[in-house]
Design an enzyme around this catalytic site. Sequence first.
Site, PDB file in Angstrom:
ATOM      1  N   CYS A 127      15.731 -26.485   0.388  1.00  0.00           N
ATOM      2  CA  CYS A 127      15.075 -25.536  -0.461  1.00  0.00           C
ATOM      3  C   CYS A 127      16.456 -24.841  -1.877  1.00  0.00           C
ATOM      4  O   CYS A 127      16.084 -24.593  -2.621  1.00  0.00           O
ATOM      5  CB  CYS A 127      14.551 -23.836  -0.527  1.00  0.00           C
ATOM      6  SG  CYS A 127      13.717 -24.187   0.144  1.00  0.00           S
ATOM      7  N   HIS A 260      16.668 -19.694  -5.574  1.00  0.00           N
ATOM      8  CA  HIS A 260      15.126 -19.658  -5.212  1.00  0.00           C
ATOM      9  C   HIS A 260      13.551 -18.242  -4.906  1.00  0.00           C
ATOM     10  O   HIS A 260      14.561 -18.049  -4.191  1.00  0.00           O
ATOM     11  CB  HIS A 260      15.709 -20.127  -3.672  1.00  0.00           C
ATOM     12  CG  HIS A 260      14.458 -21.044  -2.734  1.00  0.00           C
ATOM     13  ND1 HIS A 260      13.779 -21.868  -3.863  1.00  0.00           N
ATOM     14  CD2 HIS A 260      14.486 -20.694  -1.279  1.00  0.00           C
ATOM     15  CE1 HIS A 260      12.454 -21.923  -2.525  1.00  0.00           C
ATOM     16  NE2 HIS A 260      13.342 -21.449  -1.405  1.00  0.00           N
ATOM     17  N   ASN A 290       6.164 -20.610  -2.621  1.00  0.00           N
ATOM     18  CA  ASN A 290       7.946 -20.821  -2.123  1.00  0.00           C
ATOM     19  C   ASN A 290       7.375 -22.420  -2.185  1.00  0.00           C
ATOM     20  O   ASN A 290       6.946 -23.150  -1.565  1.00  0.00           O
ATOM     21  CB  ASN A 290       8.179 -20.854  -1.219  1.00  0.00           C
ATOM     22  CG  ASN A 290       9.634 -21.566  -0.681  1.00  0.00           C
ATOM     23  OD1 ASN A 290      10.398 -22.150  -1.551  1.00  0.00           O
ATOM     24  ND2 ASN A 290      10.075 -21.169   0.671  1.00  0.00           N
TER      25      ASN A 290
END
Length: 333
Positions: A127, A260, A290
Amino acid sequence: MKRYSRITGTGSFLPPQRLTNADLVARLAADGIDTSDEWIVERTGIRARHFCAPNVAASDLAFEACRSALLAARRNANEIDLIIVATSTPDMVFPSTAAILQHKLAQSNPAAAGIAGCPAFDVQAVCSGFVYALTLADSLIQTGAANRALVVGAEVFSRILNFKDRTTCVLFGDGAGAVVLEVSDKPGILASELHADGKHVGILCVPGNVSGGQILGDPTLKMDGQAVFKLAVGVLADVARSVLAKAGKTEADVDWLIPHQANIRIMQSTAKKLKLGPDKVVVTVDQHGNTSAASIPLALDVAVRDGRIQPGDTLLLEGVGGGFTWGATLLNM
Ligand code: UT7
């Protein structure tokens, strides 16, 4: 003349299949997995995510995001001399998704053929991947090794989810975001910082591997959510302050925080520590879930296109994820 790098165009792409929490809850219930819209919204802020069709790969999403970023930058693909793709869900074990993307761009129209031959490679930092890729591209532009890069985050996390594990399968989605990063005599990217600490490998991983034609180990995502949560909240404010200090700036100089997009509670907690109001945080986790390395460039593109981010704005991008990895970039648009 000092060489800087600057974002001249952004783009993104989401696969058309959109699943609301209600859609996912119904799909999981059919397999005896119990979850609810209330739990997902309250614990994560997620309301919907997009999943790819089975025949679509990360390079396909990346291709669409790049086309849109190139249009925004008023550039043709043949003007690109570097491609970096951040992904943990590549099309193949090898070659890189970046090389596959390069070929798709080269074939997209006769005038784009010149993109063939430029360096193209993937970055694997889960990520944090987009912040890693952007920092690398910035460095290569500063040294003169490149003048005009495509920097991409592209993921098909739906492929590595275990739909029997409710603690993870409700969290992730598919998508891609891209920027064109060009050499400039004025600073766009002001400062960056990257980190990793491999002692935390086990708290967020896909442990499976390919060996002798077999998959060895579990090829689906495993996460100790609470451990990741604690680490993320701890490192994000620190790396943000460090990058601001490197650039000689303070929190008050930040127009937009683009973290993020994993969990709204992590994002709010980081913003609070940095004394940034919620109105300064770009949030897309509610609509995208996500999307790992794609989440930051996706959020960036959304806020550029809806007019929130304006030329000259100062942005703080922050990534955190498996590895454990984390990093931040401060930049002027
Ligand atoms: O992208 C890389 C970075 N990733 C992240 O930043 C993720 C960080 N972690 C998180 O966002 C959160 O830890 C989660 C959203 C993953 C979990 O939230 P939490 O508040 O930490 O929940 P929990 O793991 O403590 O679980 C609380 C309860 C448990 O039940 P008991 O033991 O209290 O009875 C879980 O079994 O919630 C239960 N639970 C669920 N219930 C309904 C876990 N998943 C679900 C679910 N639906 N999907």
